[in-house]
Design a protein around this motif. Structure first.
Motif, mmCIF file in Angstrom:
data_model
loop_
_atom_site.group_PDB
_atom_site.id
_atom_site.type_symbol
_atom_site.label_atom_id
_atom_site.label_comp_id
_atom_site.label_asym_id
_atom_site.label_seq_id
_atom_site.Cartn_x
_atom_site.Cartn_y
_atom_site.Cartn_z
ATOM 1 N N ASP A 14 -16.721 -5.935 -2.632
ATOM 2 C CA ASP A 14 -15.650 -4.940 -2.652
ATOM 3 C C ASP A 14 -15.625 -4.088 -1.396
ATOM 4 O OD1 ASP A 14 -13.469 -3.924 -4.192
ATOM 5 O OD2 ASP A 14 -14.618 -2.061 -4.396
ATOM 6 N N ASP A 15 -16.755 -3.999 -0.682
ATOM 7 C CA ASP A 15 -16.803 -3.159 0.515
ATOM 8 C C ASP A 15 -16.471 -3.948 1.771
ATOM 9 O OD1 ASP A 15 -17.543 -1.035 -1.038
ATOM 10 O OD2 ASP A 15 -19.702 -1.440 -0.839
ATOM 11 N N ASN A 16 -16.136 -5.221 1.654
ATOM 12 C CA ASN A 16 -15.842 -6.037 2.812
ATOM 13 C C ASN A 16 -14.526 -5.609 3.444
ATOM 14 O OD1 ASN A 16 -14.948 -8.366 4.454
ATOM 15 N ND2 ASN A 16 -16.807 -9.304 3.605
ATOM 16 N N GLU A 17 -14.410 -5.787 4.754
ATOM 17 C CA GLU A 17 -13.195 -5.413 5.460
ATOM 18 C C GLU A 17 -11.988 -6.230 4.979
ATOM 19 O OE1 GLU A 17 -12.555 -3.074 7.700
ATOM 20 O OE2 GLU A 17 -14.578 -2.272 7.521
ATOM 21 N N GLU A 18 -12.269 -7.461 4.528
ATOM 22 C CA GLU A 18 -11.174 -8.316 4.089
ATOM 23 C C GLU A 18 -10.525 -7.818 2.802
ATOM 24 O OE1 GLU A 18 -12.835 -12.138 3.709
ATOM 25 O OE2 GLU A 18 -13.280 -12.392 5.847
ATOM 26 N N GLN A 19 -11.199 -6.929 2.066
ATOM 27 C CA GLN A 19 -10.690 -6.458 0.783
ATOM 28 C C GLN A 19 -9.793 -5.232 0.912
ATOM 29 O OE1 GLN A 19 -11.303 -8.284 -1.876
ATOM 30 N NE2 GLN A 19 -12.564 -9.667 -0.650
ATOM 31 N N LYS A 20 -9.583 -4.754 2.140
ATOM 32 C CA LYS A 20 -8.815 -3.523 2.302
ATOM 33 C C LYS A 20 -7.356 -3.694 1.942
ATOM 34 C CE LYS A 20 -11.728 -1.274 5.766
ATOM 35 N NZ LYS A 20 -11.792 -0.682 7.115
ATOM 36 N N THR A 21 -6.865 -4.894 2.015
ATOM 37 C CA THR A 21 -5.464 -5.120 1.646
ATOM 38 C C THR A 21 -5.273 -5.348 0.158
ATOM 39 O OG1 THR A 21 -5.716 -7.476 2.106
ATOM 40 C CG2 THR A 21 -4.935 -6.094 3.908
ATOM 41 N N LEU A 22 -6.380 -5.415 -0.625
ATOM 42 C CA LEU A 22 -6.287 -5.612 -2.065
ATOM 43 C C LEU A 22 -6.248 -4.285 -2.792
ATOM 44 C CD1 LEU A 22 -8.830 -8.541 -2.553
ATOM 45 C CD2 LEU A 22 -6.377 -8.674 -2.134
ATOM 46 N N LEU A 23 -5.804 -4.353 -4.034
ATOM 47 C CA LEU A 23 -5.772 -3.140 -4.851
ATOM 48 C C LEU A 23 -7.200 -2.680 -5.147
ATOM 49 C CD1 LEU A 23 -2.968 -3.941 -7.449
ATOM 50 C CD2 LEU A 23 -2.786 -2.546 -5.384
ATOM 51 N N SER A 24 -7.344 -1.383 -5.313
ATOM 52 C CA SER A 24 -8.652 -0.824 -5.653
ATOM 53 C C SER A 24 -8.971 -1.096 -7.118
ATOM 54 C CB SER A 24 -8.666 0.675 -5.390
ATOM 55 O OG SER A 24 -7.728 1.332 -6.231
ATOM 56 N N SER A 25 -10.221 -0.890 -7.483
ATOM 57 C CA SER A 25 -10.638 -1.090 -8.872
ATOM 58 C C SER A 25 -9.911 -0.150 -9.812
ATOM 59 C CB SER A 25 -12.150 -0.886 -8.992
ATOM 60 O OG SER A 25 -12.834 -1.790 -8.149
ATOM 61 N N LYS A 26 -9.625 1.049 -9.354
ATOM 62 C CA LYS A 26 -8.908 2.014 -10.191
ATOM 63 C C LYS A 26 -7.500 1.510 -10.504
ATOM 64 C CE LYS A 26 -6.883 5.412 -8.350
ATOM 65 N NZ LYS A 26 -6.529 6.653 -7.629
ATOM 66 N N ASP A 27 -6.818 0.983 -9.486
ATOM 67 C CA ASP A 27 -5.459 0.484 -9.717
ATOM 68 C C ASP A 27 -5.467 -0.747 -10.619
ATOM 69 O OD1 ASP A 27 -4.429 2.469 -8.099
ATOM 70 O OD2 ASP A 27 -4.603 1.249 -6.274
ATOM 71 N N ILE A 28 -6.462 -1.584 -10.422
ATOM 72 C CA ILE A 28 -6.553 -2.765 -11.283
ATOM 73 C C ILE A 28 -6.795 -2.362 -12.736
ATOM 74 C CG2 ILE A 28 -7.928 -4.829 -11.770
ATOM 75 C CD1 ILE A 28 -8.360 -5.149 -8.785
ATOM 76 N N SER A 29 -7.622 -1.341 -12.946
ATOM 77 C CA SER A 29 -7.886 -0.872 -14.309
ATOM 78 C C SER A 29 -6.624 -0.314 -14.945
ATOM 79 C CB SER A 29 -8.991 0.185 -14.292
ATOM 80 O OG SER A 29 -10.211 -0.376 -13.836
ATOM 81 N N LYS A 30 -5.816 0.383 -14.177
ATOM 82 C CA LYS A 30 -4.560 0.911 -14.716
ATOM 83 C C LYS A 30 -3.649 -0.224 -15.172
ATOM 84 C CE LYS A 30 -4.385 5.201 -12.013
ATOM 85 N NZ LYS A 30 -3.634 5.941 -10.970
ATOM 86 N N LEU A 31 -3.541 -1.270 -14.356
ATOM 87 C CA LEU A 31 -2.682 -2.392 -14.735
ATOM 88 C C LEU A 31 -3.185 -3.089 -15.996
ATOM 89 C CD1 LEU A 31 -2.019 -3.981 -11.200
ATOM 90 C CD2 LEU A 31 -0.482 -2.528 -12.533
ATOM 91 N N LEU A 32 -4.507 -3.290 -16.067
ATOM 92 C CA LEU A 32 -5.058 -3.971 -17.236
ATOM 93 C C LEU A 32 -4.961 -3.113 -18.493
ATOM 94 C CD1 LEU A 32 -8.205 -5.705 -15.686
ATOM 95 C CD2 LEU A 32 -6.017 -6.744 -16.287
ATOM 96 N N ASN A 33 -5.129 -1.805 -18.326
ATOM 97 C CA ASN A 33 -5.005 -0.909 -19.487
ATOM 98 C C ASN A 33 -3.594 -0.964 -20.056
ATOM 99 O OD1 ASN A 33 -7.655 -0.179 -19.234
ATOM 100 N ND2 ASN A 33 -7.243 1.782 -18.223
ATOM 101 N N GLU A 34 -2.601 -0.989 -19.167
ATOM 102 C CA GLU A 34 -1.222 -1.074 -19.642
ATOM 103 C C GLU A 34 -0.976 -2.412 -20.323
ATOM 104 O OE1 GLU A 34 2.768 -0.082 -20.342
ATOM 105 O OE2 GLU A 34 0.961 1.097 -19.905
ATOM 106 N N HIS A 35 -1.572 -3.441 -19.815
ATOM 107 C CA HIS A 35 -1.436 -4.752 -20.435
ATOM 108 C C HIS A 35 -2.009 -4.750 -21.853
ATOM 109 C CE1 HIS A 35 -2.926 -9.145 -20.709
ATOM 110 N NE2 HIS A 35 -1.661 -9.111 -21.090
ATOM 111 N N ILE A 36 -3.196 -4.172 -21.995
ATOM 112 C CA ILE A 36 -3.841 -4.140 -23.320
ATOM 113 C C ILE A 36 -3.050 -3.265 -24.282
ATOM 114 C CG2 ILE A 36 -5.933 -3.406 -24.527
ATOM 115 C CD1 ILE A 36 -7.490 -4.209 -22.023
#
Length: 799
Positions: free
Chosen positions: A127-149
Motif C-alpha cells: 500500500d505504501d508503494n509509489e505505484e499505488q498513489k493513483t488508487l483509492l485509499s483504504s478509507k475510500d474502499i471501505s466506504k464503497l464496500l459499506n454502501e454495498h453491504i
C-alpha cells in the motif's frame, strides 16, 4: 483464483500487475488482469448455469408437484424470481476510478478512519508503494464496500418481509427468492409481487438465493466493463492528444514524411517518365495505392547491372536482348488487421507516342518471363490491378516444418525457395520509335516528326506482319532526308500493293454479285405466270406435301417457302428458279433472307477470308467499347527475397514481416481516344482481350528485333521486391491494446529492406546523428558498428 489473491495470515491482498514482465503491455493487457477477467467470465457462466438449472428446470419441476391441498398455490411463480432484482436498488462497488496525483490524499494520515463492515475490504500488501498513489485509499474502499453491504442487506430484509418464511408450508422460501433476485439482475423482467405471501408456494429462502446469484452476475459484468472502460479511456486520451482517430492511410502519410527525413537516400515515388535522354517524355509509368487518393507508392531504388543485358523469350525460337537500364526497387507495404490496400499499375502515353509494356517475373539474374504485354499509344491510359499475396513468415515456416520428416522438410524448403524466387516482379518498358529507327537503318531522331510514317510502319508490322527488310533503307546516301524518303517510298509501295489487292477482291465480289442477279432476272422472265404459281401454291398447301415438294431444291428455297404468305414475291422468285433451271441457283432475295435470318456469313466473306478479318476486327472494336546476390551477370534478382528472408529471421522480426508476391489481375481498364475529335472511352479488357493484346505486342517486338537478332537499346527494366509488415489489429488497437509503436516497428523493417536493396549497412543509410543514436538504443543488432553481412561475404551486396 479469487481466494488465492488473499494472504490469510495478514488478511491483505497481494494482487499486483508485474510491470517488468515482457508480456505486460498496458494496464488492461497483462497476465494478472487477464486472469481476473477470465475468472469473472467463469463466474458469470456459473451464475447463468444456476439460473438456468435452478429456476428454469428444478423450480418448475417442484411447482408442478406442489400439494394440491394448499389454497392458491401459484401466488408466486418461478417467473417472479426473475424480476425480483428490479424491486431493489443494490449499489455496485466496482468502479473505474483513479486518483489524480495532484489531489491530496489522506491515505497516510489516519484521520477520519472508516470501520469496514466486511472482511472482504482488504488492504494491499504494498500500500505504501509509489505505484499505488493513483488508487483509492483504504478509507475510500471501505466506504464503497459499506454502501454495498448496506443496500444488499436492505434487499434481503425486503425479501424476508414480502415472501413467506422458510418455516411456512410454501415449497420455496425467501432463500430461493433472493437467488432469483440476483439472477434476474441480468434479465430486466418487471413483475408485480402479490402482498398475500402466506399462501405462496415460493418462500423467502428461494428469493434471497436468487437475489445473490443475480447480483454476482452484475458484479462480473461490471468488472469486465470496467476493464474495457479503462482501455477505452486510454484510447480517448490518445485521440485527444493526436486530434483524430488514425487510419492506415494516415500512418502511411506519416511514414513517407518520416522516411524522407530519416533515410539517405530517401525513398522515391514509383513514378517514372518514359523518355530518351534529352527528349520529351513519351509516357509515364507508376504504381498507385488505391486508398481513395491514388497516390504513388514510395520505394527504395537503385540502378544495377549497368553492363549486363536482359533476355525476354517471346517463343522457343525468339529471345529478345535488351541493353537498357535496370533498376531495383524495394517496397515496404504494411497491413493492419484484415484491411488490405489495393494497388494498380498505371501507364499513360502521350499523343503521337507509343511504347510496349511487358510484365512478368524474373526467373534468373538476366531473364524475364513475360506473362503479359501490351502496346500503349496515342493518349492511352492503362490501369492494371495488382494482386499482392503474402507468403508465410520465416518463423511460421520454421515452426510448421519442425515436426515433419527430413524428406518433407527438404521438399518444403525447396518449394519455399521457388516461391521466394518467383516473388520478384518485373516491368519492362520498350520504346518503339528509336527501335524503329535502328531497325530501318535511319539515324537517331529521324522519326521524331514523322508521325504518319510511324503509324503506317506500326500498322504494317502489327496488322500485316510485313518483313522489315521490305521497308528498311536500302540506299547509300548519308543525307537524313534521303533516308526518310526512301523508307517512306517503301512503305507507300507496300501499302499500295495491299490496297490494290483489297480493290481487286472487292471488284471480283461485285462482278459475281451482278452475274448472279442477271441470271436470276433471266430465269424470272422465262418462268410461269403468277396465276400458274398460285395454282402450284394451292396444290402444295398441305404442310406435309409442301415440305416434300422442294426436297431436291436448295436449302434457301426450302427456307423461303416456309415463310409466311406475305412474302409471296420471294416464294415466286424461288419457284421460278426451280422451274427454269436444272441446277437451282440461289436468288439474291433468298440469299439476303438467309444471311439475315441465319446470321451466317455473306458469300463475299465465305470466299475471301481477308474481308472476313476486317469485319471481325470492326465487330470486336465495337464490343471493346464495352545465395549470392551478385553473379557474373550482375545482381541476381531472384536471390534478393532469400537474402531478405535470412536477414529478417536474424533480426528477430520474423513473426511480422512477410515476403509478398505480385500478380496482375485478369481484368484491365483502358481509356482510349479513338480520334482527335472524340472524348476518351473506357474499355474493359477481359482475359481474352489481354491475350490478343499480348500477341499483338509480341508480333511487333518480333519485327522490331528481327526475331531477336537486333538488340533493343532504349528499354527500362523495373524489378520490384515487396515485403509486408503485418499487424494483428488496426492502428489504434495496436497502440492502445498491444502497446506497440508501429512507427518504430516500420523503421526497423524499412532499414532491413533498404539495406538489402542499396547493398550497404543499415547505419550508413541514416544521415542524422541524433536519429542514429536513438535507433542504436532500440535496434542494437541491426545498427551494430561492425559490417552486417547475412552471407558472411564482404562482396555479397556490392554491385
Amino acid at each position: 483464483w479469487l481466494l488465492q489473491q488473499i494472504d490469510t495470515a495478514e488478511l491483505t491482498s497481494h494482487f499486483k500487475v508485474d510491470t517488468e514482465d515482457d508480456r505486460t503491455k498496458t494496464p488492461r493487457r497483462n497476465d494478472a488482469v487477464q486472469k481476473a477477467v477470465d475468472f469473472s467470465a467463469e463466474l458469470l457462466k456459473w451464475c447463468q448455469r444456476i439460473q438456468k438449472s435452478f429456476i428454469g428446470e428444478r423450480l418448475q419441476l417442484i411447482l408442478r408437484k406442489h400439494n394440491p391441498a394448499l389454497p392458491k398455490p401459484h401466488t408466486f411463480m418461478a417467473v417472479h424470481l426473475l424480476g425480483i432484482k428490479d424491486q431493489f436498488s443494490i449499489f455496485n462497488p466496482i468502479l473505474p476510478i483513479l486518483m489524480e496525483e495532484s489531489v491530496p490524499s489522506d491515505r497516510d494520515h489516519g484521520i477520519n478512519e472508516v470501520d469496514s463492515k466486511s472482511t472482504i475490504g482488504l488492504l494491499c500488501s504494498n500500500d505504501d508503494n509509489e505505484e499505488q498513489k493513483t488508487l483509492l485509499s483504504s478509507k475510500d474502499i471501505s466506504k464503497l464496500l459499506n454502501e454495498h453491504i448496506r443496500t444488499l442487506e436492505g434487499a434481503v430484509c425486503g425479501i424476508e418481509t414480502a415472501w413467506p418464511s422458510d418455516s411456512s408450508e410454501s415449497v420455496l422460501s425467501s432463500s430461493e427468492a433472493t437467488l432469483s433476485l440476483l439472477i434476474s439482475h441480468l434479465v430486466w423482467n418487471e413483475t408485480a409481487w402479490p402482498s398475500d405471501s402466506s399462501e405462496s408456494v415460493l418462500s423467502s429462502s428461494e428469493a434471497t438465493l436468487s437475489l445473490l446469484i443475480s447480483h454476482l452476475v452484475d458484479l462480473s459484468n461490471q468488472y469486465s466493463e470496467t476493464m474495457t472502460y479503462i482501455e477505452s479511456m486510454m484510447e480517448n486520451q490518445l485521440i485527444a492528444a493526436i486530434g483524430k482517430r488514425l487510419t492506415p492511410n494516415d500512418l502511411d502519410k506519416f511514414v513517407k514524411y518520416h522516411n524522407a527525413k530519416l533515410l539517405c537516400p530517401q525513398p522515391q515515388p514509383f513514378s517514372h517518365c518514359i523518355r530518351q535522354p534529352k527528349h520529351y517524355p513519351v509516357g509515364l509509368l507508376s504504381i498507385e495505392s488505391q486508398n481513395g487518393e491514388n497516390e504513388c507508392i514510395h520505394s527504395h531504388s537503385r540502378e544495377v547491372n549497368s553492363t549486363s543485358s536482359l533476355k525476354i523469350p517471346l517463343s522457343a525460337a525468339t529471345v529478345l536482348e535488351l541493353t537498357g537500364r535496370q533498376l531495383l526497387h524495394g517496397y515496404m507495404n504494411h497491413r493492419f488487421g484484415t484491411s488490405h490496400k489495393g494497388h494498380q499499375l498505371v501507364t499513360r502515353a502521350r499523343q503521337f507516342s507509343s511504347f510496349i509494356l511487358v510484365i512478368g517475373n524474373m526467373t534468373d539474374a538476366s531473364t524475364l518471363d513475360p506473362k503479359d504485354a501490351i502496346i500503349v499509344q496515342n493518349k492511352d491510359e492503362l490501369l492494371i490491378p495488382l494482386l499482392l499475396d503474402e507468403l508465410p513468415t520465416a518463423k511460421e515456416f520454421k515452426d510448421a516444418i519442425n515436426s515433419i520428416s527430413p524428406e518433407q522438410q527438404r521438399f518444403a524448403r525447396a518449394y519455399r525457395k521457388m516461391q521466394l524466387a518467383s516473388s520478384v516482379f518485373g516491368i519492362c518498358v520498350i520504346q518503339i520509335k528509336p527501335q524503329l529507327e535502328a531497325l530501318l537503318g535511319l539515324p537517331a531522331d529521324a522519326l521524331d516528326k514523322e508521325m504518319k510514317l510511324t503509324q503506317d510502319l506500326m500498322e504494317l508490322f502489327v496488322e500485316f506482319q510485313v518483313p522489315s527488310d521490305m521497308l528498311s533503307y536500302n540506299g547509300f546516301s548519308e543525307n537524313v532526308d534521303d533516308k526518310i524518303s526512301n523508307v517512306r517510298g517503301n512503305v507507300e509501295s507496300v501499302l499500295g500493293v495491299i490496297n490494290a489487292e483489297k480493290e481487286k477482291q472487292l471488284k471480283m465480289e461485285q462482278a459475281k454479285t451482278e452475274m448472279a442477279m442477271e441470271k436470276t432476272l433471266q430465269r424470272a422472265a422465262a418462268a410461269p405466270s403468277q396465276a400458274e404459281f398460285r395454282g402450284y401454291r394451292a396444290h402444295s398447301a398441305a404442310p406435309a406435301q409442301r415440305s416434300g415438294a422442294f426436297s431436291s431444291t436448295s436449302s434457301t428455297g426450302s427456307l423461303c417457302y416456309a415463310l409466311d404468305d406475305e412474302f409471296d414475291t420471294y416464294k415466286y422468285a424461288d419457284y421460278c428458279c426451280m422451274m427454269s433451271s436444272d441446277a437451282p441457283v440461289e436468288s439474291m432475295m433468298s440469299r439476303k433472307l438467309t444471311t439475315g435470318t441465319n446470321g451466317g456469313k455473306s458469300e463475299m466473306q465465305k470466299q475471301h477470308p481477308f474481308l472476313e478479318g476486317e469485319t471481325r476486327a470492326s465487330t470486336s472494336d465495337e464490343k471493346g467499347d464495352q545465395p549470392k546476390l551478385v553473379s557474373d551477370q550482375g545482381v541476381d534478382f531472384t536471390r534478393i527475397p532469400q537474402i531478405l528472408d535470412t536477414v529478417i529471421e536474424k533480426s528477430g522480426e520474423g513473426s511480422t514481416l512477410r515476403s509478398t508476391t505480385i500478380k496482375t489481375d485478369g481484368t484491365w481498364i483502358r481509356n482510349r481516344q479513338e480520334n482527335l475529335l472524340t472524348s476518351p472511352k473506357r474499355q474493359t479488357l477481359r482475359a481474352d482481350d489481354v491475350k490478343k493484346e499480348k500477341h499483338k505486342a509480341f508480333d511487333l517486338l518480333d519485327a522490331l528485333s528481327r526475331s531477336g537478332s537486333l538488340p533493343i537499346v532504349y528499354s527500362e527494366l523495373h524489378v520490384i521486391v515487396v515485403v509486408t509488415h503485418c499487424f494483428d489489429k488496426d492502428v489504434m488497437s495496436t497502440v492502445v491494446c498491444d502497446n506497440i509503436n508501429p512507427i518504430e516497428k516500420l523503421e526497423c523493417s524499412t532499414l532491413l529492406l533498404a539495406s538489402t536493396v542499396h547493398g550497404v549497412p543499415a547505419r550508413e543509410l541514416i544521415g542524422d546523428r541524433d536519429e542514429l543514436q536513438r535507433l542504436e538504443d532500440s535496434l542494437p543488432l541491426l545498427l551494430q558498428p561492425s559490417r552486417y553481412d547475412v552471407d558472411g561475404d564482404e562482396n555479397v551486396a556490392q554491385s
